[in-house]
Design a protein around this motif. Structure first.
Motif, PDB file in Angstrom:
ATOM      1  N   LEU A 144       0.833  -1.212   0.000  1.00 40.02           N
ATOM      2  CA  LEU A 144       0.000   0.000   0.000  1.00 40.02           C
ATOM      3  C   LEU A 144       0.864   1.258   0.000  1.00 40.02           C
ATOM      4  CD1 LEU A 144      -2.787  -1.057   2.539  1.00 40.02           C
ATOM      5  CD2 LEU A 144      -3.005  -0.812   0.056  1.00 40.02           C
ATOM      6  N   ARG A 145       1.963   1.201   0.729  1.00 45.28           N
ATOM      7  CA  ARG A 145       2.886   2.337   0.767  1.00 45.28           C
ATOM      8  C   ARG A 145       3.463   2.583  -0.631  1.00 45.28           C
ATOM      9  NH1 ARG A 145       6.711   4.938   4.223  1.00 45.28           N
ATOM     10  NH2 ARG A 145       8.698   5.307   3.169  1.00 45.28           N
ATOM     11  N   LEU A 146       3.852   1.503  -1.311  1.00 51.31           N
ATOM     12  CA  LEU A 146       4.413   1.644  -2.650  1.00 51.31           C
ATOM     13  C   LEU A 146       3.368   2.183  -3.624  1.00 51.31           C
ATOM     14  CD1 LEU A 146       6.897   1.225  -4.428  1.00 51.31           C
ATOM     15  CD2 LEU A 146       6.139  -1.121  -4.844  1.00 51.31           C
ATOM     16  N   GLN A 147       2.137   1.712  -3.510  1.00 53.22           N
ATOM     17  CA  GLN A 147       1.053   2.205  -4.365  1.00 53.22           C
ATOM     18  C   GLN A 147       0.858   3.707  -4.181  1.00 53.22           C
ATOM     19  OE1 GLN A 147      -1.098   0.366  -6.681  1.00 53.22           O
ATOM     20  NE2 GLN A 147      -1.251   2.546  -7.208  1.00 53.22           N
TER      21      GLN A 147
ATOM     22  N   LEU B 214       7.437  -8.012 -10.605  1.00 51.68           N
ATOM     23  CA  LEU B 214       6.410  -8.051 -11.639  1.00 51.68           C
ATOM     24  C   LEU B 214       5.026  -7.729 -11.090  1.00 51.68           C
ATOM     25  CD1 LEU B 214       5.608  -8.820 -14.590  1.00 51.68           C
ATOM     26  CD2 LEU B 214       5.309 -11.175 -13.763  1.00 51.68           C
ATOM     27  N   PHE B 215       4.770  -8.077  -9.833  1.00 55.73           N
ATOM     28  CA  PHE B 215       3.423  -7.983  -9.267  1.00 55.73           C
ATOM     29  C   PHE B 215       3.259  -6.795  -8.326  1.00 55.73           C
ATOM     30  CE2 PHE B 215       4.341 -12.585  -9.891  1.00 55.73           C
ATOM     31  CZ  PHE B 215       3.521 -12.769 -10.987  1.00 55.73           C
ATOM     32  N   ARG B 216       4.134  -5.830  -8.396  1.00 53.06           N
ATOM     33  CA  ARG B 216       4.048  -4.655  -7.532  1.00 53.06           C
ATOM     34  C   ARG B 216       3.607  -3.432  -8.324  1.00 53.06           C
ATOM     35  NH1 ARG B 216      10.177  -4.980  -5.136  1.00 53.06           N
ATOM     36  NH2 ARG B 216      10.138  -7.184  -4.533  1.00 53.06           N
ATOM     37  N   PRO B 217       3.049  -2.439  -7.622  1.00 54.75           N
ATOM     38  CA  PRO B 217       2.852  -1.143  -8.272  1.00 54.75           C
ATOM     39  C   PRO B 217       4.220  -0.599  -8.667  1.00 54.75           C
ATOM     40  CG  PRO B 217       1.728  -1.255  -6.139  1.00 54.75           C
ATOM     41  CD  PRO B 217       2.603  -2.454  -6.221  1.00 54.75           C
TER      42      PRO B 217
ATOM     43  N   ILE C 180       3.537 -18.257  -5.267  1.00 57.78           N
ATOM     44  CA  ILE C 180       4.404 -17.796  -4.175  1.00 57.78           C
ATOM     45  C   ILE C 180       5.053 -16.470  -4.538  1.00 57.78           C
ATOM     46  CG2 ILE C 180       6.523 -18.316  -2.903  1.00 57.78           C
ATOM     47  CD1 ILE C 180       5.757 -21.295  -3.127  1.00 57.78           C
ATOM     48  N   LEU C 181       5.516 -16.348  -5.796  1.00 55.06           N
ATOM     49  CA  LEU C 181       6.144 -15.097  -6.224  1.00 55.06           C
ATOM     50  C   LEU C 181       5.140 -13.946  -6.247  1.00 55.06           C
ATOM     51  CD1 LEU C 181       8.422 -16.278  -9.179  1.00 55.06           C
ATOM     52  CD2 LEU C 181       9.124 -15.657  -6.864  1.00 55.06           C
ATOM     53  N   ARG C 182       3.879 -14.270  -6.555  1.00 57.81           N
ATOM     54  CA  ARG C 182       2.869 -13.216  -6.646  1.00 57.81           C
ATOM     55  C   ARG C 182       2.376 -12.784  -5.265  1.00 57.81           C
ATOM     56  NH1 ARG C 182      -1.508 -12.175 -11.269  1.00 57.81           N
ATOM     57  NH2 ARG C 182      -2.538 -10.385 -10.323  1.00 57.81           N
ATOM     58  N   THR C 183       2.203 -13.721  -4.357  1.00 60.38           N
ATOM     59  CA  THR C 183       1.659 -13.401  -3.039  1.00 60.38           C
ATOM     60  C   THR C 183       2.746 -13.083  -2.016  1.00 60.38           C
ATOM     61  OG1 THR C 183       1.652 -15.734  -2.345  1.00 60.38           O
ATOM     62  CG2 THR C 183      -0.320 -14.891  -3.467  1.00 60.38           C
ATOM     63  N   GLY C 184       3.973 -13.527  -2.283  1.00 60.95           N
ATOM     64  CA  GLY C 184       5.040 -13.354  -1.307  1.00 60.95           C
ATOM     65  C   GLY C 184       4.961 -14.337  -0.166  1.00 60.95           C
TER      66      GLY C 184
END
Length: 324
Positions: free
Chosen positions: A102-105, A136-139, A292-296
């Protein structure tokens, strides 16, 4: 006219606040050139830095002065530096994964220039490298085509590369660098990530494909880090994203059927499962890795096996007609 500074009578120890900034006289000359360039472009902050003689070894740098100098050096300098974020990371390591996302977004959506939010953007990405989804899956801030890029975009491009290298190192990914490239090989052999060395690698004028080859990245590694995509992988992921929207529309239509057991609240999870299967080209086992890569969220072997069976079921139910 800039004052001349004698390098002979000063050593690195004369400027203890930031030894990385003053490794040799040549870099000092780079600082001068950067500030002159900034001043010629009407940058009043550069004038103030020159007035306070921050480039002189004899004047110790305060934390605020050093940060300001590095910011302008990052844009106008001839040498690329990744910011020193050790203090920020000590604070961010206590944040939960979702809070970091959320901080990154919030950082991405705010309308300020990149240089103004660079430290926050990079620090949050580094914190997510330890516990969050793959890059890949981050803002993330977008980098335009070459003809539209400014100096700030080039800085962002290099920062994304260092963040990607740090993610590979932090997650202990199985990379196989070119054995002839000792700089890259040694980066992944060190117990502590070397940001200066990573900066030098990022600054090399190679294409995404060339860097991926020198790093020994698999296709999945490259997919997980957008800055290393290249045109072919970028197009492939764009097709997956477009199909995600089609799948979401179909699921919404299906959920509205009175006889359907699919709940609208489950659709987001189904779309994620679709995306993981698409990235894995239909392999349930590989889809688990992408999940796993998408959800962490990493899982024990038993949980992974349950997830693999779920992906096999989803493939039959929802994705049987998909061409991988």
């Amino acid at each position: 006219m800039l004052e001349t500074v004698s390098h002979a009578s000063h050593s690195r120890q004369d400027c203890p606040n930031h030894p990385r900034l003053w490794p040799d006289p040549k870099l000092l000359d780079t600082v001068f050139k950067a500030l002159v360039h900034a001043r010629e472009n009407g940058d009043h902050n550069a004038n103030e830095l020159l007035r306070r003689r921050l480039c002189n070894y004899a004047v110790p740098l305060s934390d605020q002065d050093r940060t300001e100098l590095l910011r302008w050096l990052a844009i106008y300098g001839e040498r690329y530096f990744f910011p020193d974020l050790e203090a920020a990371l000590r604070t961010l390591k206590y944040n939960a994964r979702n809070d970091l996302v959320l901080r990154l977004q919030s950082i991405v959506t705010v309308g300020s220039s990149y240089i103004a939010k660079r430290d926050d953007y990079c620090a949050t990405n580094l914190a997510l490298n330890s516990c969050g989804p793959a890059p890949l899956f981050r803002p993330q801030l977008e980098i335009p085509s070459k003809l539209e890029r400014t100096r700030e975009h080039l800085l962002l491009l290099n920062d994304h590369q260092v963040i990607g290298l740090h993610w590979l190192w932090e997650r202990r990914m199985d990379v196989h660098p070119n054995p002839r490239n000792r700089d890259i090989k040694s980066l992944f052999e060190k117990d502590r990530f070397d940001f200066e060395q990573a900066s030098e690698i990022a600054a090399k004028k190679w294409t995404a494909e060339q860097k991926a080859q020198e790093l020994g990245l698999s296709v999945d590694h490259r997919l997980a880090i957008p800055i290393f995509h290249g045109s072919a992988l970028r197009d492939r992921y764009k097709r997956i994203r477009n199909r995600e929207q089609r799948v979401r529309t179909n699921l919404l239509t299906h959920a509205q059927n009175p006889s359907s057991r699919l709940k609208a609240s489950d659709i987001d999870d189904r779309v994620v499962e679709y995306s993981c299967l698409a990235l894995a080209q239909g392999s349930p086992s590989k889809a688990v890795n992408w999940w796993i890569l998408r959800t962490g969220q990493d899982r024990d072997p038993e949980s992974r096996e349950r997830r693999r069976k779920l992906f096999a079921k989803r493939k039959k139910e929802l994705f049987a007609q998909e061409r991988w």
